[in-house]
Design an enzyme around this catalytic site. Structure first.
Site, mmCIF file in Angstrom:
data_model
loop_
_atom_site.group_PDB
_atom_site.id
_atom_site.type_symbol
_atom_site.label_atom_id
_atom_site.label_comp_id
_atom_site.label_asym_id
_atom_site.label_seq_id
_atom_site.Cartn_x
_atom_site.Cartn_y
_atom_site.Cartn_z
ATOM 1 N N ARG A 112 0.838 -1.196 0.000
ATOM 2 C CA ARG A 112 0.000 0.000 0.000
ATOM 3 C C ARG A 112 0.881 1.258 0.000
ATOM 4 O O ARG A 112 1.956 1.276 0.626
ATOM 5 C CB ARG A 112 -0.841 -0.044 1.271
ATOM 6 N N THR A 388 -10.303 0.073 -9.561
ATOM 7 C CA THR A 388 -9.182 -0.584 -8.922
ATOM 8 C C THR A 388 -9.090 -1.841 -9.743
ATOM 9 O O THR A 388 -9.841 -2.002 -10.692
ATOM 10 C CB THR A 388 -9.553 -0.863 -7.450
ATOM 11 N N THR A 406 -4.392 -0.834 -6.978
ATOM 12 C CA THR A 406 -5.173 0.338 -7.363
ATOM 13 C C THR A 406 -4.345 1.614 -7.496
ATOM 14 O O THR A 406 -3.261 1.738 -6.923
ATOM 15 C CB THR A 406 -6.278 0.583 -6.308
ATOM 16 N N ASN A 408 -6.506 4.118 -6.923
ATOM 17 C CA ASN A 408 -7.679 4.663 -6.247
ATOM 18 C C ASN A 408 -8.744 5.026 -7.274
ATOM 19 O O ASN A 408 -9.483 4.167 -7.692
ATOM 20 C CB ASN A 408 -7.335 5.815 -5.297
ATOM 21 N N ASP A 430 -7.978 8.229 0.675
ATOM 22 C CA ASP A 430 -8.473 7.143 1.543
ATOM 23 C C ASP A 430 -8.231 7.433 3.029
ATOM 24 O O ASP A 430 -8.734 6.720 3.892
ATOM 25 C CB ASP A 430 -7.831 5.802 1.164
ATOM 26 N N SER A 459 -7.791 0.974 3.739
ATOM 27 C CA SER A 459 -8.307 0.476 2.466
ATOM 28 C C SER A 459 -9.531 -0.410 2.687
ATOM 29 O O SER A 459 -9.766 -0.895 3.791
ATOM 30 C CB SER A 459 -7.205 -0.343 1.792
ATOM 31 N N SER A 460 -10.297 -0.626 1.618
ATOM 32 C CA SER A 460 -11.392 -1.604 1.654
ATOM 33 C C SER A 460 -11.050 -2.828 0.813
ATOM 34 O O SER A 460 -11.897 -3.714 0.637
ATOM 35 C CB SER A 460 -12.676 -0.983 1.098
ATOM 36 N N GLY A 480 -13.877 -1.612 -6.349
ATOM 37 C CA GLY A 480 -15.207 -1.058 -6.079
ATOM 38 C C GLY A 480 -15.267 -0.216 -4.829
ATOM 39 O O GLY A 480 -16.343 -0.051 -4.247
ATOM 40 N N GLY A 481 -14.115 0.301 -4.379
ATOM 41 C CA GLY A 481 -14.114 1.183 -3.206
ATOM 42 C C GLY A 481 -14.784 0.512 -2.025
ATOM 43 O O GLY A 481 -14.555 -0.672 -1.744
HETATM 44 O O1 DON Z 1 -8.118 1.066 -1.030
HETATM 45 C C1 DON Z 1 -9.280 1.321 -1.235
HETATM 46 O O2 DON Z 1 -10.196 0.907 -0.558
HETATM 47 C C2 DON Z 1 -9.647 2.194 -2.419
HETATM 48 N N1 DON Z 1 -8.537 3.050 -2.758
HETATM 49 C C3 DON Z 1 -10.023 1.307 -3.535
HETATM 50 C C4 DON Z 1 -10.465 2.095 -4.709
HETATM 51 C C5 DON Z 1 -11.336 1.357 -5.598
HETATM 52 O O3 DON Z 1 -11.652 0.216 -5.439
HETATM 53 C C6 DON Z 1 -11.817 2.175 -6.711
HETATM 54 N N2 DON Z 1 -12.597 1.467 -7.600
HETATM 55 N N3 DON Z 1 -12.669 0.448 -8.047
#
Ligand code: DON
Length: 577
Positions: A112, A388, A406, A408, A430, A459-460, A480-481
């Site tokens: 990360r 991502t 990602t 982001n 984030d 992060s998610s 997918g955030g």
């Molecule tokens: O780490 C995270 O949770 C976010 N930066 C992930 C971003 C993300 O999944 C964006 N879309 N797909």
């Protein structure tokens, strides 16, 4: 089981016309039909790769067939994605990888991004203490110190079998020779053109005068050169010398703060994966600084004692229970989760069975629990960017890798490093820029996820591997955030509780609740009028969104065959041998 999307004759005619009309500009060859063959679901006997692009999946398969293991294939896919999937594949970002070896050993690495050393807790606030809109999301100040290149060298050192040069070469070739853009990438490149122009002063391969159209190829000579430096000089090819100087010069051309020292001192970190049980299944997932593993295990534990299979797929009872579990878990996430190197994350307490039972003690099967009764605060937020990328790999020996990486947002900060040809992330968003103020995913945070120099943002991402009776059962994850965790939760339950084959489990429409805003998001067309009304009758507010998360998964069949599935919401590609 075998579903393909082929380019039809109509599309071919458009392509041909497009190529003739733009003549030599960006169109060196007439595209062949197979360039666009997307396989979303396939079964193979020995090995499988599922990734976001058909070319990166092909690169992974080639490495496996040459005798590389799942980690080798993953490294090759990560670099290939950095070329063919510039909106999320990256060398300017970071990620998390979970590994299960053929002998059943688990491992995970955190590559990360980190906050630059000069960052401060209030760096995105104005003099009145308000968040300055966009500052953590776009442009040079949004960039965290990239971790991908270091992460790939670390995993290669520990698990790699083939020479690293062989793993990165396909990406170099793709960048040098160019490749045919997919319809979705064309759409995104055109959509984000104004932002590329805003944050970049020099020409770059992603910007051209006329719109990108089908048949265009993307050639990235500068990126090819950067990848060659990484191939020839190793870690120093990125974190020192020419590339590092380019990154720092790029920072200075805007309001960026990453220094040569930030780059040379970046190191990824091996972490003990999070392991927990759900009935007969063992879930192996990512520990902090990702919230994915803890949140997934909490959700599963909250629903485990209820007869979900009897309730039925997306029945009122099943959805209400799962929504209420999701609500409570995201409220915990906001308060307790952050980088465990900086904040004392109460991981064991959060996964303690008594605590989890207590958390669900106010669950009422007859009505929703308003989020402001679960904790304070309320507001409305849009959820829009889902870029991502996740890759799932199983090799012929049974080693498995689940990796999410990602920038982001789509194309990260939109800043391309001059002379080096790659996008930089906007991962700083984030962090919690200010307690209680939502980030781009509507997620709120607090002390646990406040900005500190060299800290990693929460992060998610939820790269996950599942075992059943000690054997590999599933590999899954998604971009997918904030919706990543609930997507992994639901796809897993669709298979193990609702008895769906993996493709149905993955293609089924999903729903999502993240505590705040207090609303159930559901994918358009996913709920009948009757089921919407039945949820509203319990007090839930509903809102439809186009799609949420793009899952890529592999399910080991009872006979040992590997069923790989990529998401039909995108251009994912699953292929093995
Ligand atoms: O780490 C995270 O949770 C976010 N930066 C992930 C971003 C993300 O999944 C964006 N879309 N797909």
């Amino acid at each position: 089981m075998f579903k393909s999307l082929y380019f039809n004759k109509f599309h071919s005619i458009i392509l041909l016309t497009a190529c003739i009309s733009i003549f030599f500009v960006n169109c060196k060859t007439t595209p062949k039909e197979e360039d666009y063959k997307i396989i979303q679901s396939s079964v193979a006997k020995k090995a499988m790769v599922v990734s976001a692009h058909h070319l990166s999946t092909k690169v992974g398969n080639d490495i496996l067939k040459k005798g590389g293991n799942a980690v080798d294939a993953t490294i090759a896919v990560q670099y290939a994605l950095a070329v063919v999937y510039p909106r999320a594949g990256n060398i300017g970002g970071g990620g998390f990888m979970v590994i299960r070896t053929k002998d059943g050993k688990y491992d995970s690495i955190d590559y990360r991004e980190k906050a630059p050393k000069a960052s401060t807790r209030d760096m995105y606030l104005d003099s009145l203490g308000n968040v300055i809109p966009g500052l953590s999301r776009n442009g040079h100040l949004a960039v965290g110190v990239p971790g991908t290149v270091d992460g790939m060298f670390e995993v290669h050192k520990k698990y790699g079998k083939l020479d690293f040069k062989e793993l990165i070469q396909p990406a170099i070739d793709l960048a040098t020779n160019g490749f045919l853009l997919t319809p979705l990438e064309i759409d995104r490149l055109n959509k984000f053109k104004p932002e590329f122009e805003k944050y970049n002063e020099q020409p770059n391969p992603f910007l051209k005068d006329t719109p990108w159209i089908q048949g265009n190829r993307l050639v990235q000579k500068e990126l090819a050169h950067t990848l060659e430096l990484i191939r020839d000089k190793g870690r120093a090819g990125f974190y020192e010398g020419e590339t590092a100087n380019d990154i720092v010069a790029e920072m200075k051309s805007g309001n960026g703060i990453i220094t040569l020292d930030d780059l040379s001192s970046y190191h990824s970190k091996w972490r003990t994966p999070l392991v927990g049980d759900y009935k007969d299944y063992k879930i192996i997932s990512m520990a902090p600084p990702s919230s994915g593993g803890i949140a997934l295990l909490q959700m599963l534990k909250m629903v485990e004692k209820y007869p979900l299979a009897d309730y039925g797929f997306q029945s009122q009872k099943a959805m209400h229970l799962m929504i209420e579990a999701e609500r409570r878990v995201y409220s915990d996430r906001a308060k307790h989760l952050g980088d465990s190197d900086f904040y004392n994350v109460p991981q064991d307490s959060m996964l303690d069975e008594t605590y989890i039972a207590d958390r669900m003690s106010d669950f009422d099967p007859t009505k929703s629990t308003p989020s402001d009764m679960v904790a304070a605060g309320n507001f409305a937020v849009p959820l829009e960017s889902f870029e991502t990328t996740h890759t799932s790999v199983v090799d012929a020996e049974g080693n498995a890798v689940s990796v999410t990486t990602t920038l982001n947002s789509n194309y990260g900060s939109k800043v391309v490093v001059d002379n080096a040809g790659f996008f930089l992330n906007n991962e700083m968003d984030d962090f919690s820029a200010k307690p209680g103020v939502p980030n781009q995913f509507g997620l709120v945070g607090n002390e646990a996820n406040a900005i500190e120099p060299e800290k990693r943002m929460l992060s998610s991402m939820t790269p996950t591997i599942v075992e059943k009776n000690g054997e590999l059962f599933m590999v899954l994850g998604a971009p997918g955030g904030s919706t990543i965790i609930t997507a992994v939760f639901q796809v897993f339950l669709n298979v193990v509780e609702f008895g769906m084959p993996l493709d149905d489990a993955l293609f089924a429409k999903r729903f999502h609740h993240q505590w705040l805003p207090d609303v159930v998001l559901y994918e358009t067309g996913g709920l009948t009028e009757a089921s919407k009304q039945s949820l509203e009758a319990l007090g839930h507010s509903l809102k439809d969104v186009k799609y949420m998360a793009l899952v890529k998964a592999i399910h080991v069949q009872p006979d040992g065959a590997l069923h790989g599935v990529g998401d039909n919401r995108s251009e994912d590609h699953a292929e093995g041998y």
